[in-house]
Write a protein that holds these residues in place. Structure first.
Motif, PDB file in Angstrom:
ATOM      1  N   LYS A 129       1.010  -1.140   0.136  1.00 47.09           N
ATOM      2  CA  LYS A 129      -0.037   0.138  -0.017  1.00 47.09           C
ATOM      3  C   LYS A 129       0.874   1.055  -0.060  1.00 47.09           C
ATOM      4  O   LYS A 129       0.614   2.322  -0.654  1.00 47.09           O
ATOM      5  N   ALA A 130       1.845   1.261   0.797  1.00 47.42           N
ATOM      6  CA  ALA A 130       2.863   2.386   0.882  1.00 47.42           C
ATOM      7  C   ALA A 130       3.594   2.585  -0.212  1.00 47.42           C
ATOM      8  O   ALA A 130       3.729   3.748  -0.893  1.00 47.42           O
ATOM      9  N   SER A 131       3.938   1.743  -1.194  1.00 46.94           N
ATOM     10  CA  SER A 131       4.827   1.670  -2.498  1.00 46.94           C
ATOM     11  C   SER A 131       3.566   2.457  -3.313  1.00 46.94           C
ATOM     12  O   SER A 131       4.057   2.982  -4.116  1.00 46.94           O
ATOM     13  N   GLU A 132       2.106   1.827  -3.266  1.00 48.06           N
ATOM     14  CA  GLU A 132       1.314   2.168  -4.419  1.00 48.06           C
ATOM     15  C   GLU A 132       1.175   3.927  -4.098  1.00 48.06           C
ATOM     16  O   GLU A 132       1.107   4.370  -5.292  1.00 48.06           O
ATOM     17  N   MET A 133       0.974   4.019  -2.921  1.00 43.48           N
ATOM     18  CA  MET A 133       0.876   5.529  -2.535  1.00 43.48           C
ATOM     19  C   MET A 133       2.177   6.404  -3.111  1.00 43.48           C
ATOM     20  O   MET A 133       1.841   7.462  -3.599  1.00 43.48           O
ATOM     21  N   GLU A 134       3.237   5.933  -2.819  1.00 49.24           N
ATOM     22  CA  GLU A 134       4.425   6.549  -3.049  1.00 49.24           C
ATOM     23  C   GLU A 134       4.526   6.813  -4.709  1.00 49.24           C
ATOM     24  O   GLU A 134       4.722   7.943  -5.084  1.00 49.24           O
ATOM     25  N   HIS A 135       4.197   5.815  -5.373  1.00 43.73           N
ATOM     26  CA  HIS A 135       4.379   5.945  -6.987  1.00 43.73           C
ATOM     27  C   HIS A 135       2.984   6.765  -7.408  1.00 43.73           C
ATOM     28  O   HIS A 135       3.306   7.655  -8.477  1.00 43.73           O
ATOM     29  N   ALA A 136       2.043   6.813  -6.793  1.00 46.10           N
ATOM     30  CA  ALA A 136       1.145   7.772  -7.140  1.00 46.10           C
ATOM     31  C   ALA A 136       1.212   9.211  -7.110  1.00 46.10           C
ATOM     32  O   ALA A 136       1.087  10.203  -7.802  1.00 46.10           O
ATOM     33  N   ILE A 137       1.894   9.499  -5.734  1.00 49.00           N
ATOM     34  CA  ILE A 137       2.443  10.812  -5.350  1.00 49.00           C
ATOM     35  C   ILE A 137       3.587  11.124  -6.369  1.00 49.00           C
ATOM     36  O   ILE A 137       3.506  12.329  -6.878  1.00 49.00           O
ATOM     37  N   ARG A 138       4.561  10.270  -6.441  1.00 49.95           N
ATOM     38  CA  ARG A 138       5.626  10.690  -7.366  1.00 49.95           C
ATOM     39  C   ARG A 138       5.162  11.047  -8.971  1.00 49.95           C
ATOM     40  O   ARG A 138       5.586  11.903  -9.625  1.00 49.95           O
ATOM     41  N   SER A 139       4.255  10.289  -9.428  1.00 49.44           N
ATOM     42  CA  SER A 139       3.630  10.579 -10.699  1.00 49.44           C
ATOM     43  C   SER A 139       3.136  11.895 -10.671  1.00 49.44           C
ATOM     44  O   SER A 139       3.137  12.670 -11.705  1.00 49.44           O
ATOM     45  N   HIS A 140       2.194  12.355  -9.536  1.00 48.93           N
ATOM     46  CA  HIS A 140       1.473  13.515  -9.547  1.00 48.93           C
ATOM     47  C   HIS A 140       2.770  14.683  -9.642  1.00 48.93           C
ATOM     48  O   HIS A 140       2.545  15.561 -10.160  1.00 48.93           O
ATOM     49  N   ILE A 141       3.555  14.531  -8.950  1.00 40.36           N
ATOM     50  CA  ILE A 141       4.860  15.438  -8.793  1.00 40.36           C
ATOM     51  C   ILE A 141       5.229  15.673  -9.979  1.00 40.36           C
ATOM     52  O   ILE A 141       5.683  16.652 -10.565  1.00 40.36           O
ATOM     53  N   ARG A 142       5.693  14.567 -10.791  1.00 40.94           N
ATOM     54  CA  ARG A 142       6.341  14.781 -12.072  1.00 40.94           C
ATOM     55  C   ARG A 142       5.497  15.302 -13.145  1.00 40.94           C
ATOM     56  O   ARG A 142       5.855  16.305 -13.860  1.00 40.94           O
TER      57      ARG A 142
END
Length: 184
Positions: free
Chosen positions: A11-24
């Motif tokens: 779950k943490a990994s999924e959230m991290e990827h979503a945040i990084r994608s949004h930041i990018r």
């Protein structure tokens, strides 16, 4: 590794990827805000190690903040319309403004932002294909006008080089925010 640990990590990994994608996706439109978000994300992942529940809680706070679009706890940004905020953050960062910055200097920085963004909105609205390669002269004219707005404000510690660099940053940001600016 327990099932719960694996689930928390996933779950943490999924959230991290979503945040990084949004930041990018949003970095060019609001570089100051999203660089800070990225740093916060890295700090959370570093500081909490394998404590998945705490990591998930912290990541959820970032997601909530991204959804609300508000950047809480920033006294240097007052009741300025939302369209100006990404540009104001850039101007404040370029001038090293913080909570200790005197009100008159903050007022000048707000005013510079307002004038520059108003001029950008005016140009983007009138010039539909401003960012195309055959409109380089128009882009350069706009950049020069933004430079003059910044330079004429006589911001403390801002010489020609700083004003040039900030004008370039605001132009890049304007291009990334074109749709929002055109709708303003």
């Amino acid at each position: 590794m327990t099932h719960q640990t694996a689930g928390g990590r996933a779950k943490a990994s999924e959230m991290e990827h979503a945040i990084r994608s949004h930041i990018r996706k949003n970095l060019e439109a609001d570089p100051v805000r999203f660089r800070k978000m990225s740093q916060r994300l890295n700090d959370i992942l570093k500081d909490f190690g394998q404590q998945w529940d705490q990591i998930i809680e912290q990541l959820q706070a970032i997601i909530d903040e991204l959804r609300s679009e508000a950047s809480e706890g920033d006294e240097t940004i007052s009741d300025i319309p939302e369209i100006y905020l990404p540009f104001l953050r850039t101007v404040l960062a370029a001038s090293s403004a913080d909570e200790t910055t005197p009100d008159d200097r903050l007022h000048t920085l707000h005013e510079v932002t307002r004038l520059a963004v108003d001029r950008i909105i005016e140009e983007v609205s009138a010039n539909r294909s401003l960012w195309s390669s055959f409109k380089m002269a128009d882009q350069e004219n706009l950049r020069s006008e933004i430079f003059e707005i910044i330079f004429d404000a006589q911001i403390q510690g801002f010489g020609v080089d700083e004003a040039e660099a900030l004008a370039d940053q605001l132009m890049q940001q304007a291009k990334a925010n074109e749709d929002k600016l055109r709708a303003a």
